[in-house]
Motif scaffolding. Structure first.
Motif, PDB file in Angstrom:
ATOM      1  N   HIS A 297       0.711  -1.100  -0.009  1.00 50.47           N
ATOM      2  CA  HIS A 297       0.054  -0.072  -0.047  1.00 50.47           C
ATOM      3  C   HIS A 297       0.729   1.399  -0.116  1.00 50.47           C
ATOM      4  CE1 HIS A 297      -4.003   1.971   0.614  1.00 50.47           C
ATOM      5  NE2 HIS A 297      -3.281   2.776   1.591  1.00 50.47           N
ATOM      6  N   ALA A 298       1.912   1.255   0.805  1.00 50.98           N
ATOM      7  CA  ALA A 298       2.824   2.431   1.016  1.00 50.98           C
ATOM      8  C   ALA A 298       3.558   2.605  -0.417  1.00 50.98           C
ATOM      9  CB  ALA A 298       3.841   2.039   2.123  1.00 50.98           C
ATOM     10  N   LEU A 299       3.891   1.491  -1.183  1.00 48.72           N
ATOM     11  CA  LEU A 299       4.701   1.603  -2.326  1.00 48.72           C
ATOM     12  C   LEU A 299       3.327   2.071  -3.466  1.00 48.72           C
ATOM     13  CD1 LEU A 299       6.601  -1.715  -2.524  1.00 48.72           C
ATOM     14  CD2 LEU A 299       7.428   0.560  -2.430  1.00 48.72           C
ATOM     15  N   CYS A 300       2.481   1.922  -3.318  1.00 46.06           N
ATOM     16  CA  CYS A 300       1.305   2.125  -4.269  1.00 46.06           C
ATOM     17  C   CYS A 300       1.226   3.668  -3.970  1.00 46.06           C
ATOM     18  CB  CYS A 300       0.108   1.846  -4.179  1.00 46.06           C
ATOM     19  SG  CYS A 300      -0.004   0.061  -4.886  1.00 46.06           S
ATOM     20  N   LEU A 301       1.045   4.488  -2.763  1.00 45.74           N
ATOM     21  CA  LEU A 301       1.000   5.639  -2.497  1.00 45.74           C
ATOM     22  C   LEU A 301       2.228   6.548  -2.916  1.00 45.74           C
ATOM     23  CD1 LEU A 301      -0.323   5.731   1.418  1.00 45.74           C
ATOM     24  CD2 LEU A 301      -1.357   6.691  -0.700  1.00 45.74           C
ATOM     25  N   ALA A 302       3.528   5.887  -2.927  1.00 47.47           N
ATOM     26  CA  ALA A 302       4.558   6.515  -3.117  1.00 47.47           C
ATOM     27  C   ALA A 302       4.535   6.689  -4.798  1.00 47.47           C
ATOM     28  CB  ALA A 302       5.881   5.893  -2.987  1.00 47.47           C
ATOM     29  N   TYR A 303       3.961   5.931  -5.417  1.00 48.88           N
ATOM     30  CA  TYR A 303       3.798   5.664  -6.866  1.00 48.88           C
ATOM     31  C   TYR A 303       3.114   6.901  -7.289  1.00 48.88           C
ATOM     32  CZ  TYR A 303       2.038   4.556 -11.605  1.00 48.88           C
ATOM     33  OH  TYR A 303       1.651   4.359 -12.956  1.00 48.88           O
ATOM     34  N   VAL A 304       1.978   6.733  -6.746  1.00 51.71           N
ATOM     35  CA  VAL A 304       0.949   8.183  -7.104  1.00 51.71           C
ATOM     36  C   VAL A 304       1.549   9.290  -6.598  1.00 51.71           C
ATOM     37  CG1 VAL A 304      -1.162   9.121  -6.670  1.00 51.71           C
ATOM     38  CG2 VAL A 304      -0.951   6.671  -6.751  1.00 51.71           C
TER      39      VAL A 304
ATOM     40  N   GLN B 185      -7.061  11.648  -8.397  1.00 49.78           N
ATOM     41  CA  GLN B 185      -7.999  10.375  -8.518  1.00 49.78           C
ATOM     42  C   GLN B 185      -7.502   8.968  -7.979  1.00 49.78           C
ATOM     43  OE1 GLN B 185      -9.725  10.542 -12.441  1.00 49.78           O
ATOM     44  NE2 GLN B 185     -11.246  12.160 -11.708  1.00 49.78           N
ATOM     45  N   LEU B 186      -6.248   8.781  -8.597  1.00 50.04           N
ATOM     46  CA  LEU B 186      -5.743   7.626  -8.213  1.00 50.04           C
ATOM     47  C   LEU B 186      -5.387   7.545  -6.630  1.00 50.04           C
ATOM     48  CD1 LEU B 186      -2.988   6.660 -10.895  1.00 50.04           C
ATOM     49  CD2 LEU B 186      -5.123   5.291 -10.300  1.00 50.04           C
ATOM     50  N   LEU B 187      -4.853   8.726  -6.311  1.00 50.45           N
ATOM     51  CA  LEU B 187      -4.466   9.007  -4.738  1.00 50.45           C
ATOM     52  C   LEU B 187      -5.883   8.604  -4.031  1.00 50.45           C
ATOM     53  CD1 LEU B 187      -2.358   9.643  -2.709  1.00 50.45           C
ATOM     54  CD2 LEU B 187      -3.111  12.182  -3.031  1.00 50.45           C
TER      55      LEU B 187
ATOM     56  N   GLU C  97      -8.393   6.867  -4.797  1.00 52.24           N
ATOM     57  CA  GLU C  97      -8.547   5.384  -4.894  1.00 52.24           C
ATOM     58  C   GLU C  97      -7.755   4.494  -4.045  1.00 52.24           C
ATOM     59  OE1 GLU C  97      -8.590   3.409  -8.556  1.00 52.24           O
ATOM     60  OE2 GLU C  97      -9.264   5.089  -9.729  1.00 52.24           O
ATOM     61  N   VAL C  98      -6.425   4.966  -3.811  1.00 47.29           N
ATOM     62  CA  VAL C  98      -5.487   4.367  -3.070  1.00 47.29           C
ATOM     63  C   VAL C  98      -5.901   4.502  -1.326  1.00 47.29           C
ATOM     64  CG1 VAL C  98      -3.183   3.970  -1.739  1.00 47.29           C
ATOM     65  CG2 VAL C  98      -3.776   4.177  -4.521  1.00 47.29           C
ATOM     66  N   GLN C  99      -6.207   5.834  -1.219  1.00 49.12           N
ATOM     67  CA  GLN C  99      -6.801   6.212   0.204  1.00 49.12           C
ATOM     68  C   GLN C  99      -8.097   5.594   0.788  1.00 49.12           C
ATOM     69  OE1 GLN C  99      -6.384  10.389  -0.276  1.00 49.12           O
ATOM     70  NE2 GLN C  99      -4.402  10.322   0.417  1.00 49.12           N
ATOM     71  N   ARG C 100      -8.831   5.096  -0.187  1.00 54.47           N
ATOM     72  CA  ARG C 100     -10.119   4.473   0.249  1.00 54.47           C
ATOM     73  C   ARG C 100      -9.475   3.085   0.873  1.00 54.47           C
ATOM     74  NH1 ARG C 100     -12.718   7.300  -4.190  1.00 54.47           N
ATOM     75  NH2 ARG C 100     -11.962   5.713  -5.667  1.00 54.47           N
ATOM     76  N   ILE C 101      -8.253   2.707   0.339  1.00 55.78           N
ATOM     77  CA  ILE C 101      -8.281   0.942   0.627  1.00 55.78           C
ATOM     78  C   ILE C 101      -7.600   1.068   2.294  1.00 55.78           C
ATOM     79  CG2 ILE C 101      -7.014  -0.689   0.371  1.00 55.78           C
ATOM     80  CD1 ILE C 101      -7.157   0.058  -2.662  1.00 55.78           C
TER      81      ILE C 101
ATOM     82  N   ILE D 277      -4.422  -0.097  -7.371  1.00 52.61           N
ATOM     83  CA  ILE D 277      -4.638   0.646  -8.525  1.00 52.61           C
ATOM     84  C   ILE D 277      -3.275   0.202  -9.533  1.00 52.61           C
ATOM     85  CG2 ILE D 277      -4.868   2.900  -7.332  1.00 52.61           C
ATOM     86  CD1 ILE D 277      -1.915   3.539  -7.366  1.00 52.61           C
ATOM     87  N   SER D 278      -3.510   0.425 -10.606  1.00 52.07           N
ATOM     88  CA  SER D 278      -2.423   0.042 -11.767  1.00 52.07           C
ATOM     89  C   SER D 278      -1.064   0.901 -11.538  1.00 52.07           C
ATOM     90  CB  SER D 278      -3.053   0.389 -13.140  1.00 52.07           C
ATOM     91  OG  SER D 278      -4.132  -0.490 -13.362  1.00 52.07           O
ATOM     92  N   ALA D 279      -0.237   0.158 -10.584  1.00 55.91           N
ATOM     93  CA  ALA D 279       0.958   0.536 -10.342  1.00 55.91           C
ATOM     94  C   ALA D 279       2.159  -0.308 -11.031  1.00 55.91           C
ATOM     95  CB  ALA D 279       1.231   1.011  -8.826  1.00 55.91           C
ATOM     96  N   GLY D 280       1.606  -1.348 -11.449  1.00 60.76           N
ATOM     97  CA  GLY D 280       2.740  -2.294 -12.312  1.00 60.76           C
ATOM     98  C   GLY D 280       3.245  -2.984 -11.175  1.00 60.76           C
ATOM     99  N   LYS D 281       4.503  -3.551 -11.454  1.00 65.66           N
ATOM    100  CA  LYS D 281       5.248  -4.651 -10.731  1.00 65.66           C
ATOM    101  C   LYS D 281       5.818  -3.701  -9.470  1.00 65.66           C
ATOM    102  CE  LYS D 281       9.161  -6.249 -12.130  1.00 65.66           C
ATOM    103  NZ  LYS D 281      10.212  -7.367 -12.609  1.00 65.66           N
ATOM    104  N   LEU D 282       5.865  -4.314  -8.430  1.00 63.60           N
ATOM    105  CA  LEU D 282       6.363  -3.830  -7.278  1.00 63.60           C
ATOM    106  C   LEU D 282       7.150  -5.065  -6.644  1.00 63.60           C
ATOM    107  CD1 LEU D 282       3.064  -2.165  -5.554  1.00 63.60           C
ATOM    108  CD2 LEU D 282       4.842  -1.221  -7.007  1.00 63.60           C
TER     109      LEU D 282
END
Length: 148
Positions: free
Chosen positions: A7-14, A67-69, A71-75, A101-106
């Motif tokens: 989740h933190a990696l997705c937030l950093a991506y956004v 908008q992606l942010l 979406e991530v924050q709702r999780i 979200i579509s953040a690809g490979k982590l």
């Protein structure tokens, strides 16, 4: 502790996307402001119009990133999941997917995970399934080994 890390990696991506868009908007504004009127008035107007177009394009991308942010924050990554839905970490026979979200490979500690949107075809194929069930994706049987 794996889902909060993903989740933190997705937030950093956004946040990276938001920062890049804001920097591009600022650069386009600076470019427009530094255009000087010359005897070739058309060149001045063309330069300003191009800077405006660049600013507008980046503003759209910035809105999409925000908008992606949202979406991530709702999780809530601490919420356990027993079915495939947003926020679930799904271990399958074809890979590990974090439905967010579509953040690809982590990659975490040498292990690959794929952050995919709930609207992604693989997430749609797995949606609502439980551990031990199977789904069909791209004509192949996918076994769901575990869900967190």
């Amino acid at each position: 502790m794996l889902k909060p890390h993903l989740h933190a990696l997705c937030l950093a991506y956004v946040q990276e996307r938001i920062d890049a868009c804001q920097a591009a908007i600022d650069a386009a504004q600076e470019s427009a402001n530094s255009e000087t009127k010359s005897s070739a008035g058309d060149k001045y107007e063309t330069g300003r119009a191009m800077a405006q177009n660049e600013r507008d394009r980046n503003a759209v991308q910035l809105q999409q990133a925000r908008q992606l942010l949202a979406e991530v924050q709702r999780i809530n990554p601490d919420t356990p999941c027993d079915t495939v839905r947003p926020g679930a970490l799904v271990v399958t026979s074809m890979g590990q997917f974090y439905i967010s979200i579509s953040a690809g490979k982590l990659t975490i500690e040498g292990q690959d995970y794929f952050a995919v949107s709930g609207a992604a075809p693989v997430a749609a194929a797995l949606s609502g399934k439980r551990a031990g069930e199977q789904a069909v994706f791209n004509g192949k049987q996918v076994h769901i080994n575990a869900i967190q």
